[in-house]
Every structure is written in C-alpha cells, then in structure tokens.
Scaffold this motif. Structure first.
Motif, PDB file in Angstrom:
ATOM      1  N   LYS A   1       3.361   7.036   1.312  1.00  0.00           N
ATOM      2  CA  LYS A   1       2.198   6.358   1.769  1.00  0.00           C
ATOM      3  C   LYS A   1       2.820   5.273   2.692  1.00  0.00           C
ATOM      4  O   LYS A   1       4.054   4.978   2.749  1.00  0.00           O
ATOM      5  N   GLY A   2       1.867   4.680   3.790  1.00  0.00           N
ATOM      6  CA  GLY A   2       2.333   4.065   4.923  1.00  0.00           C
ATOM      7  C   GLY A   2       2.633   2.623   4.545  1.00  0.00           C
ATOM      8  O   GLY A   2       2.380   2.007   3.381  1.00  0.00           O
ATOM      9  N   VAL A   3       3.429   1.762   5.517  1.00  0.00           N
ATOM     10  CA  VAL A   3       3.721   0.735   5.274  1.00  0.00           C
ATOM     11  C   VAL A   3       2.652  -0.581   5.138  1.00  0.00           C
ATOM     12  O   VAL A   3       2.667  -1.442   4.596  1.00  0.00           O
ATOM     13  N   ASP A   4       1.519  -0.035   5.630  1.00  0.00           N
ATOM     14  CA  ASP A   4       0.453  -0.946   5.650  1.00  0.00           C
ATOM     15  C   ASP A   4      -0.114  -0.951   4.087  1.00  0.00           C
ATOM     16  O   ASP A   4      -0.456  -2.020   3.898  1.00  0.00           O
ATOM     17  N   LEU A   5      -0.137   0.244   3.318  1.00  0.00           N
ATOM     18  CA  LEU A   5      -0.494   0.131   2.135  1.00  0.00           C
ATOM     19  C   LEU A   5       0.496  -0.579   1.247  1.00  0.00           C
ATOM     20  O   LEU A   5       0.248  -1.292   0.458  1.00  0.00           O
ATOM     21  N   ILE A   6       1.922  -0.195   1.732  1.00  0.00           N
ATOM     22  CA  ILE A   6       2.567  -1.165   0.819  1.00  0.00           C
ATOM     23  C   ILE A   6       2.843  -2.505   1.094  1.00  0.00           C
ATOM     24  O   ILE A   6       2.880  -3.233   0.088  1.00  0.00           O
ATOM     25  N   MET A   7       2.384  -3.212   2.259  1.00  0.00           N
ATOM     26  CA  MET A   7       2.302  -4.602   2.435  1.00  0.00           C
ATOM     27  C   MET A   7       0.920  -4.995   1.796  1.00  0.00           C
ATOM     28  O   MET A   7       1.279  -6.278   1.485  1.00  0.00           O
TER      29      MET A   7
ATOM     30  N   LEU B   1       9.553  -3.341   6.439  1.00  0.00           N
ATOM     31  CA  LEU B   1       8.877  -4.047   5.522  1.00  0.00           C
ATOM     32  C   LEU B   1       9.780  -5.351   5.124  1.00  0.00           C
ATOM     33  O   LEU B   1      10.844  -5.604   5.451  1.00  0.00           O
ATOM     34  N   PRO B   2       9.262  -6.367   4.204  1.00  0.00           N
ATOM     35  CA  PRO B   2       9.966  -7.550   3.981  1.00  0.00           C
ATOM     36  C   PRO B   2      11.135  -7.141   3.129  1.00  0.00           C
ATOM     37  O   PRO B   2      11.224  -6.152   2.350  1.00  0.00           O
ATOM     38  N   SER B   3      12.407  -7.882   3.402  1.00  0.00           N
ATOM     39  CA  SER B   3      13.669  -7.791   2.595  1.00  0.00           C
ATOM     40  C   SER B   3      13.454  -8.289   1.304  1.00  0.00           C
ATOM     41  O   SER B   3      14.442  -7.810   0.430  1.00  0.00           O
ATOM     42  N   GLU B   4      12.166  -8.950   0.830  1.00  0.00           N
ATOM     43  CA  GLU B   4      12.371  -9.230  -0.497  1.00  0.00           C
ATOM     44  C   GLU B   4      12.142  -8.014  -1.593  1.00  0.00           C
ATOM     45  O   GLU B   4      12.213  -8.146  -2.757  1.00  0.00           O
ATOM     46  N   ILE B   5      11.686  -7.075  -0.952  1.00  0.00           N
ATOM     47  CA  ILE B   5      11.251  -5.796  -1.533  1.00  0.00           C
ATOM     48  C   ILE B   5      12.532  -5.413  -2.307  1.00  0.00           C
ATOM     49  O   ILE B   5      13.761  -5.080  -1.860  1.00  0.00           O
ATOM     50  N   GLU B   6      12.292  -5.042  -3.809  1.00  0.00           N
ATOM     51  CA  GLU B   6      13.427  -4.240  -4.421  1.00  0.00           C
ATOM     52  C   GLU B   6      13.092  -2.991  -4.791  1.00  0.00           C
ATOM     53  O   GLU B   6      12.283  -2.459  -5.174  1.00  0.00           O
TER      54      GLU B   6
END
Ligand SMILES: *Cc1c(COP(=O)(O)O)cnc(C)c1O
Length: 220
Positions: free
Chosen positions: A27-33, A58-63
């Motif tokens: 899945k693309g970064v747009d959907l992840i966002m 993508l944001p660095s807050e992602i775990e």
C-alpha cells in the motif's frame, strides 16, 4: 468505508489493551498517511526493500513492525529503526538482530514465530521445539533484543473451530514459556495473533497484538 472508519470499527471490537498493527504491505504512502492522520502509529510491513523505500517519506513517529519472513543478511537494513520483529524463526536470525541492534545502540523487540497447523508458510518453530528454543535463548547473551513473546498465523481454514484450536495452542505455548523460562522477564508478555479474517477469534484466545491489513486498506 474510509480507512479512518475501518480503524475506528476495529478499535471498537478489540479490548483497549490489544495493540492494533496496521499492515501496510503493498500500500502506498498516501494510504498510510490517511491511517496516520486518524491516530494510527503502529504499522506492519513484510518486505525489507519496500519498507526502506517507504519509511523516509513518512513521519518518524511511526513505530515499524517487521512481520514478514526476514533473512539474516537483510537485518542490517532495518536494524537502525525497526521497533518490532514478529517473525523470528531461527536462533541465527535472533543472534543477527541482536548484533545489528547493538551496533546502533538499540533494543529491538522480538517475537518467536511458532508454526501452527498447516499454514502456507512453513516458517517458524514447531510447538514441541519451544522448550529447547527457550533454553537456548536464556543461555545466549542478548543485550540488543527484548524477547517479548510469540507470534503465529492461523491456517486460513474456513472452519473457525480449527483456527480457534490453533490460537489456543499458541496461547498455551506462550503460557508455558512464560511460566517455565521467562517469568523474570517483564517484556515477555505478547501474543501476536489475528489477521483480518480471524482477529475476533484471536482476541478471544488471548491475543495482545492483532496484525490487520485488508480490513483497513482494502484488498491487495
Ligand atoms: C499480510 C499479513 C497480515 C495481514 O493480513 P490481512 O489478512 O490483510 O489482514 C498479517 N500478518 C502477516 C504475517 C501478514 O503477512
């Protein structure tokens, strides 16, 4: 249904202490966002190459949770940032994760993948190897990893009673390992089981982490 609505629906169905890992493979970064913007922070990926391409956008807050099969020679690419590795299926791999984590002065949370029933992928330890594996792990010096529990996949049976038996078996192996070997290890408390088709059964059998892709992002 929107990604946000899907996440909210799943959250309503699982107890608050169960962690939801949004599986974003293919899945693309747009959907992840979109998922990120509704508050989702834990994401699961299966492929090293795909993960290292997507992460910088993508944001660095992602775990990040690596949930796929991991080859020892690829650990070095994700060790600088990955928080969890769910599919530890050999002591060689665990050793390499430890080595790479130490290089970056990190601790990576690891789950021992157990092979349940006749799932397609044959990766994972067999349930009757569990004692030997635990004894080996306790004899290793692992300053770069937290061994946090077990992970397993149901065998994609249409018969939910089979899935229930498999998840019960995984929970019972977890309890056995916790009691016999890891009672003094506060991190050893996770059972990663449950996907889009079977997470309700998994939660019922004691899952602490569900890994859900298609119910959030649609079919792949
Ligand atoms: C793809 C995958 C998932 C998510 O599967 P869905 O059925 O899309 O929810 C969970 N766990 C692992 C190990 C996977 O490979």
């Amino acid at each position: 249904m929107s990604i946000c609505a899907s996440i909210e629906n799943i959250r309503k169905e699982i107890p608050p202490q169960v962690r939801l890992i949004a599986v974003s493979k293919k899945k693309g970064v747009d959907l992840i966002m979109q998922a990120f913007d509704c508050g989702q922070r834990a994401f699961g990926e299966n492929y090293v190459q795909e993960l290292i391409e997507k992460r910088p956008q993508l944001p660095s807050e992602i775990e990040w949770h690596f949930i796929g099969h991991l080859q020892s020679n690829k650990v070095k690419y994700i060790a600088p940032f990955v928080s969890w590795i769910h599919g530890v299926d050999s002591l060689k791999l665990l050793n390499e994760i430890n080595r790479q984590a130490l290089k970056h002065q990190r601790k990576i949370s690891c789950l021992l993948q157990m092979h349940l029933g006749d799932e397609e992928t044959k990766h994972g330890f067999s349930l009757n190897e569990a004692d030997a594996i635990a004894e080996n792990i306790l004899a290793m010096s692992l300053e770069g990893v937290h061994v946090c529990g077990v992970m397993g996949m149901g065998s994609f049976s249409d018969d939910s009673s089979i899935t229930a038996i498999e998840f019960t078996a995984l929970a019972s192996v977890f309890n056995q390992l916790k009691t016999k070997y890891f009672h003094q290890h506060p991190h050893f408390k996770e059972i990663s089981m449950g996907m889009s088709g079977d997470y309700a059964i998994a939660v019922n059998k004691g899952s602490t982490m569900v890994r859900i892709g298609s119910n959030i992002f649609g079919n792949r």
